[in-house]
Design a protein around this motif. Structure first.
Motif, PDB file in Angstrom:
ATOM      1  N   CYS A 217       1.218 -18.663  -1.732  1.00  0.00           N
ATOM      2  CA  CYS A 217      -0.092 -18.190  -2.217  1.00  0.00           C
ATOM      3  C   CYS A 217      -0.896 -17.589  -1.074  1.00  0.00           C
ATOM      4  O   CYS A 217      -1.523 -16.536  -1.223  1.00  0.00           O
ATOM      5  N   ASP A 218      -0.880 -18.263   0.083  1.00  0.00           N
ATOM      6  CA  ASP A 218      -1.644 -17.825   1.243  1.00  0.00           C
ATOM      7  C   ASP A 218      -1.345 -16.371   1.591  1.00  0.00           C
ATOM      8  O   ASP A 218      -2.227 -15.591   1.943  1.00  0.00           O
ATOM      9  N   GLY A 219      -0.066 -16.029   1.506  1.00  0.00           N
ATOM     10  CA  GLY A 219       0.390 -14.722   1.942  1.00  0.00           C
ATOM     11  C   GLY A 219      -0.157 -13.576   1.126  1.00  0.00           C
ATOM     12  O   GLY A 219      -0.215 -12.430   1.607  1.00  0.00           O
ATOM     13  N   GLN A 220      -0.587 -13.838  -0.106  1.00  0.00           N
ATOM     14  CA  GLN A 220      -1.095 -12.746  -0.937  1.00  0.00           C
ATOM     15  C   GLN A 220      -2.449 -12.258  -0.436  1.00  0.00           C
ATOM     16  O   GLN A 220      -2.790 -11.079  -0.569  1.00  0.00           O
ATOM     17  N   TYR A 221      -3.225 -13.149   0.141  1.00  0.00           N
ATOM     18  CA  TYR A 221      -4.470 -12.720   0.770  1.00  0.00           C
ATOM     19  C   TYR A 221      -4.189 -12.010   2.085  1.00  0.00           C
ATOM     20  O   TYR A 221      -4.879 -11.051   2.438  1.00  0.00           O
ATOM     21  N   MET A 222      -3.189 -12.461   2.808  1.00  0.00           N
ATOM     22  CA  MET A 222      -2.919 -11.928   4.140  1.00  0.00           C
ATOM     23  C   MET A 222      -2.268 -10.544   4.107  1.00  0.00           C
ATOM     24  O   MET A 222      -2.604  -9.674   4.912  1.00  0.00           O
ATOM     25  N   GLY A 223      -1.319 -10.315   3.198  1.00  0.00           N
ATOM     26  CA  GLY A 223      -0.533  -9.085   3.202  1.00  0.00           C
ATOM     27  C   GLY A 223      -0.959  -8.036   2.193  1.00  0.00           C
ATOM     28  O   GLY A 223      -1.560  -7.015   2.555  1.00  0.00           O
ATOM     29  N   PRO A 224      -0.649  -8.227   0.906  1.00  0.00           N
ATOM     30  CA  PRO A 224      -0.954  -7.183  -0.084  1.00  0.00           C
ATOM     31  C   PRO A 224      -2.438  -6.872  -0.222  1.00  0.00           C
ATOM     32  O   PRO A 224      -2.801  -5.726  -0.498  1.00  0.00           O
ATOM     33  N   ALA A 225      -3.310  -7.869  -0.033  1.00  0.00           N
ATOM     34  CA  ALA A 225      -4.748  -7.573  -0.106  1.00  0.00           C
ATOM     35  C   ALA A 225      -5.170  -6.660   1.043  1.00  0.00           C
ATOM     36  O   ALA A 225      -6.045  -5.803   0.879  1.00  0.00           O
ATOM     37  N   LEU A 226      -4.560  -6.823   2.208  1.00  0.00           N
ATOM     38  CA  LEU A 226      -4.823  -5.915   3.327  1.00  0.00           C
ATOM     39  C   LEU A 226      -4.293  -4.520   3.023  1.00  0.00           C
ATOM     40  O   LEU A 226      -4.974  -3.511   3.277  1.00  0.00           O
ATOM     41  N   LEU A 227      -3.092  -4.433   2.458  1.00  0.00           N
ATOM     42  CA  LEU A 227      -2.529  -3.122   2.129  1.00  0.00           C
ATOM     43  C   LEU A 227      -3.422  -2.387   1.137  1.00  0.00           C
ATOM     44  O   LEU A 227      -3.632  -1.174   1.257  1.00  0.00           O
ATOM     45  N   ALA A 228      -3.967  -3.100   0.158  1.00  0.00           N
ATOM     46  CA  ALA A 228      -4.847  -2.454  -0.824  1.00  0.00           C
ATOM     47  C   ALA A 228      -6.070  -1.840  -0.152  1.00  0.00           C
ATOM     48  O   ALA A 228      -6.494  -0.727  -0.505  1.00  0.00           O
ATOM     49  N   LEU A 308      -9.222 -15.370  -3.954  1.00  0.00           N
ATOM     50  CA  LEU A 308     -10.024 -14.367  -3.267  1.00  0.00           C
ATOM     51  C   LEU A 308      -9.238 -13.075  -3.078  1.00  0.00           C
ATOM     52  O   LEU A 308      -9.809 -11.977  -3.164  1.00  0.00           O
ATOM     53  N   GLY A 309      -7.942 -13.181  -2.841  1.00  0.00           N
ATOM     54  CA  GLY A 309      -7.106 -11.996  -2.718  1.00  0.00           C
ATOM     55  C   GLY A 309      -7.136 -11.148  -3.980  1.00  0.00           C
ATOM     56  O   GLY A 309      -7.225  -9.908  -3.917  1.00  0.00           O
ATOM     57  N   LEU A 310      -7.083 -11.795  -5.143  1.00  0.00           N
ATOM     58  CA  LEU A 310      -7.179 -11.068  -6.412  1.00  0.00           C
ATOM     59  C   LEU A 310      -8.507 -10.331  -6.519  1.00  0.00           C
ATOM     60  O   LEU A 310      -8.550  -9.157  -6.903  1.00  0.00           O
ATOM     61  N   VAL A 311      -9.598 -11.014  -6.196  1.00  0.00           N
ATOM     62  CA  VAL A 311     -10.926 -10.391  -6.268  1.00  0.00           C
ATOM     63  C   VAL A 311     -10.990  -9.176  -5.348  1.00  0.00           C
ATOM     64  O   VAL A 311     -11.468  -8.105  -5.736  1.00  0.00           O
ATOM     65  N   GLY A 339      -9.385 -18.195 -12.700  1.00  0.00           N
ATOM     66  CA  GLY A 339     -10.793 -18.580 -12.613  1.00  0.00           C
ATOM     67  C   GLY A 339     -11.106 -19.756 -13.522  1.00  0.00           C
ATOM     68  O   GLY A 339     -11.836 -20.683 -13.130  1.00  0.00           O
ATOM     69  N   ALA A 340     -10.565 -19.739 -14.731  1.00  0.00           N
ATOM     70  CA  ALA A 340     -10.780 -20.844 -15.665  1.00  0.00           C
ATOM     71  C   ALA A 340     -10.089 -22.112 -15.177  1.00  0.00           C
ATOM     72  O   ALA A 340     -10.647 -23.212 -15.284  1.00  0.00           O
ATOM     73  N   GLY A 341      -8.890 -21.963 -14.640  1.00  0.00           N
ATOM     74  CA  GLY A 341      -8.148 -23.125 -14.170  1.00  0.00           C
ATOM     75  C   GLY A 341      -8.822 -23.808 -13.002  1.00  0.00           C
ATOM     76  O   GLY A 341      -8.885 -25.049 -12.936  1.00  0.00           O
ATOM     77  N   ILE A 342      -9.319 -23.027 -12.056  1.00  0.00           N
ATOM     78  CA  ILE A 342     -10.001 -23.596 -10.889  1.00  0.00           C
ATOM     79  C   ILE A 342     -11.307 -24.258 -11.313  1.00  0.00           C
ATOM     80  O   ILE A 342     -11.634 -25.366 -10.864  1.00  0.00           O
ATOM     81  N   ILE A 390     -14.300 -20.926  -0.154  1.00  0.00           N
ATOM     82  CA  ILE A 390     -13.615 -19.698  -0.574  1.00  0.00           C
ATOM     83  C   ILE A 390     -13.682 -19.526  -2.088  1.00  0.00           C
ATOM     84  O   ILE A 390     -13.877 -18.406  -2.588  1.00  0.00           O
ATOM     85  N   PHE A 391     -13.522 -20.620  -2.835  1.00  0.00           N
ATOM     86  CA  PHE A 391     -13.699 -20.523  -4.289  1.00  0.00           C
ATOM     87  C   PHE A 391     -15.098 -19.996  -4.617  1.00  0.00           C
ATOM     88  O   PHE A 391     -15.272 -19.116  -5.463  1.00  0.00           O
ATOM     89  N   THR A 392     -16.106 -20.542  -3.945  1.00  0.00           N
ATOM     90  CA  THR A 392     -17.493 -20.140  -4.208  1.00  0.00           C
ATOM     91  C   THR A 392     -17.694 -18.663  -3.909  1.00  0.00           C
ATOM     92  O   THR A 392     -18.311 -17.928  -4.690  1.00  0.00           O
ATOM     93  N   ALA A 393     -17.167 -18.222  -2.769  1.00  0.00           N
ATOM     94  CA  ALA A 393     -17.270 -16.807  -2.409  1.00  0.00           C
ATOM     95  C   ALA A 393     -16.601 -15.926  -3.450  1.00  0.00           C
ATOM     96  O   ALA A 393     -17.135 -14.872  -3.833  1.00  0.00           O
ATOM     97  N   ALA A 394     -15.423 -16.337  -3.921  1.00  0.00           N
ATOM     98  CA  ALA A 394     -14.677 -15.534  -4.892  1.00  0.00           C
ATOM     99  C   ALA A 394     -15.400 -15.454  -6.232  1.00  0.00           C
ATOM    100  O   ALA A 394     -15.465 -14.386  -6.861  1.00  0.00           O
ATOM    101  N   TYR A 395     -15.945 -16.586  -6.698  1.00  0.00           N
ATOM    102  CA  TYR A 395     -16.693 -16.555  -7.962  1.00  0.00           C
ATOM    103  C   TYR A 395     -17.921 -15.655  -7.849  1.00  0.00           C
ATOM    104  O   TYR A 395     -18.184 -14.823  -8.723  1.00  0.00           O
ATOM    105  N   LEU A 396     -18.677 -15.802  -6.766  1.00  0.00           N
ATOM    106  CA  LEU A 396     -19.898 -15.015  -6.613  1.00  0.00           C
ATOM    107  C   LEU A 396     -19.603 -13.525  -6.467  1.00  0.00           C
ATOM    108  O   LEU A 396     -20.255 -12.679  -7.094  1.00  0.00           O
TER     109      LEU A 396
END
Length: 542
Positions: A217-228, A308-311, A339-342, A390-396
């Motif tokens: 999961c960690d890697g999705q914020y680190m790699g593909p989110a940077l590429l986007a 957060l990577g998704l956001v 978002g609902a699950g968290i 991080i959850f709070t930042a992502a929701y906001l």
């Protein structure tokens, strides 16, 4: 000592009075390690950045930035000892520069020293060889700090400092973008899951070169989110595949397909495309017809990185005008479910989240069957600060961008206010520390990390920071620091400044005799308050 620093220190000792003197509330406790009480209207971003800019850690390594005055003069050297860009101070720098951008044209706070601190960090350090070779997305993720830094430098928003010019800063950012894109391209060509290993995971990027056939999961914020972000904001971008937006989306969807639990409504920490190569993970199975590819637990910070990577990726797709594409629709749908699950796992009492999301505070780990542990004493599942931030930042941020179909205002407000009371403590010097942060966690590798519930609570690298000033773990770790600054800036934008847009409504309007507060959700401008001293403490009257 400069005037700005004196004012900052003085502020941290103030006690805000709400309604009458009988309801005095300390913004920062004078007692070292004592917990803060949430106070409406306080801009905690300013308090935290000024307190911890020069003094935080990346896991256990010193990572503090240099301290600058408003003219760009270095007044205190960096305490950071890392020789290359790192995702932990990189996250802090990214969060600070975004706060700089939000507050840059206001008189609410002076953000010039923060700009020069991030500028100094960004010009001083380069990407590591592992990052350049595509072997570690962790070593590339800090490049995110350069997007806003380059924008501010290129526009000469702040004058050149003594050590770095805006022109040099903008050029450095461009070089970092180019290098990062090459690193991601190398990873995409080399460190990927093959169809012959697991067809459904083909093309998935390994978490690191040393974690063969694994996606975290960690890697999705680190790699593909940077590429986007590179894809959308790097002016000299060149494609690394036939469709780079689809490539970004594919990383998230492959991880989702093997990590999502439709009963718990959360993502497991990681999966391996080759369970026969056990890696020592608990719960893994290579039995034909009964394969288990994922790790065993739902770890808070891993979930937070993916969230957060998704956001962040959806934000880039919005900016690129891609909201009508299948890629956007797919990721947007994932965000609604996650978002609902968290939100369903938020602790009702504190507003925060636990280290292990699928357990509450009654769960106790009594033994971790490995010498790689920091304690032999049973450890109770605890409220964890970095995932909460991080959850709070992502929701906001997600609500500001209109990304959620549901309203998470109450979820975010309770989380933010709960964070301040659970995890913000006095540092004994007029500032604060942020505690309760799991320093690190992983799976397999050079140490036996089996991903069991006991590991996340007792593993040597997972030891949390604490509020005990006598402990070596009484300090602020950068992952919670960066996460909270992101959350605080979003919170202040929405709940103190009274809107989801930039601060145009308060730019250049704060005079010497006014201040800003959020009173039960309403923005108010009130006269500046007089300071008085009683029993050795400073108070401020409305």
């Amino acid at each position: 000592m400069n005037t700005r620093l004196l004012l900052t220190i003085a502020f941290t000792f103030l006690v805000l009075t709400v309604g009458s003197k009988t309801s005095d509330i300390e913004v920062v406790p004078l007692t070292k390690g004592a917990h803060c009480t949430f106070t409406d209207g306080v801009r905690y971003s300013e308090l935290v950045i000024n307190a911890r800019l020069n003094d935080f850690k990346a896991n256990t390594t010193a990572a503090g930035f240099g301290v600058f005055d408003a003219t760009g003069h270095l007044s205190a050297a960096p305490t950071g000892t890392k020789n290359n860009l790192d995702y932990v101070p990189g996250l802090v720098a990214k969060a600070i520069i975004e706060a700089v951008d939000y507050y840059r044209d206001t008189e609410v706070m002076d953000v010039r020293p923060w700009f020069y601190a991030v500028q100094h960090y960004g010009n001083r350090l380069d990407i590591s060889s592992n990052g350049k070779d595509g072997k570690s997305f962790d070593d590339l993720n800090a490049v995110k700090l350069y997007f806003k830094l380059q924008e501010l430098a290129a526009a000469n928003v702040f004058p050149d400092g003594e050590l770095h010019t805006n022109a040099t800063t903008a050029e450095t950012a461009q070089v970092r973008f180019e290098t990062a894109l090459k690193g991601i391209s190398k990873a995409n060509n080399t460190y990927v899951i093959k169809a012959s290993t697991l067809e459904g995971a083909a093309g998935g990027w390994w978490h690191k070169a040393g974690y063969v056939n694994q996606m975290w999961c960690d890697g999705q914020y680190m790699g593909p989110a940077l590429l986007a972000q590179l894809l959308n904001e790097y002016s000299d971008y060149t494609s690394i595949s036939d469709d780079d937006w689809a490539l970004v989306t594919r990383q998230f969807t492959i991880a989702w397909n093997y990590l999502w639990d439709d009963n718990v409504h959360l993502l497991y920490h990681a999966f391996t495309a080759d369970p026969a190569n056990t890696y020592g993970w608990a719960g893994l199975s290579a039995v034909e017809g009964a394969e288990v590819y994922h790790s065993q637990e739902f770890w808070g910070r891993a979930e937070a990185w993916y969230f957060l990577g998704l956001v962040d990726v959806l934000e880039q797709m919005q900016k690129a005008g891609r909201t009508g594409t299948n890629d956007y629709v797919t990721l947007h749908g994932m965000l609604q479910q996650l978002g609902a699950g968290i939100a369903a796992k938020q602790d009702a009492s504190s507003g925060c989240w636990y280290q292990l999301l699928n357990h509450d505070g009654s769960f106790v780990a009594t033994n971790y069957n490995s010498s790689y542990r920091y304690t032999d004493v049973p450890v109770t599942n605890y409220l964890e600060s970095s995932c909460t931030a991080i959850f709070t930042a992502a929701y906001l941020k997600g609500m500001r961008l209109g990304l959620f179909d549901s309203d998470y205002t109450d979820t975010a407000r309770r989380a933010y206010q709960g964070f301040v009371e659970q995890f913000m403590v006095g540092d004994g010097n007029g500032g604060v520390h942020l505690i309760g942060c799991c320093k690190s966690a992983g799976l397999g590798g050079s140490n036996y990390r089996d991903g069991s519930a006991a590991y996340y609570l007792m593993g040597r690298d997972t030891q949390p920071t604490v509020d005990d000033p006598s402990s070596s773990s009484f300090y602020t770790e950068g992952k919670v620091l960066g996460g909270f600054i992101l959350a605080a800036t979003e919170y202040e934008r929405r709940f103190i400044d009274g809107g989801d847009t930039h601060v145009d409504d308060i730019r250049n309007t704060k005079g010497a005799n006014s201040t800003y507060h959020d009173i039960q959700g309403r923005r108010a401008i009130v006269p500046s308050r007089g300071i008085y001293i009683e029993n050795g403490r400073k108070y401020v009257n409305p």
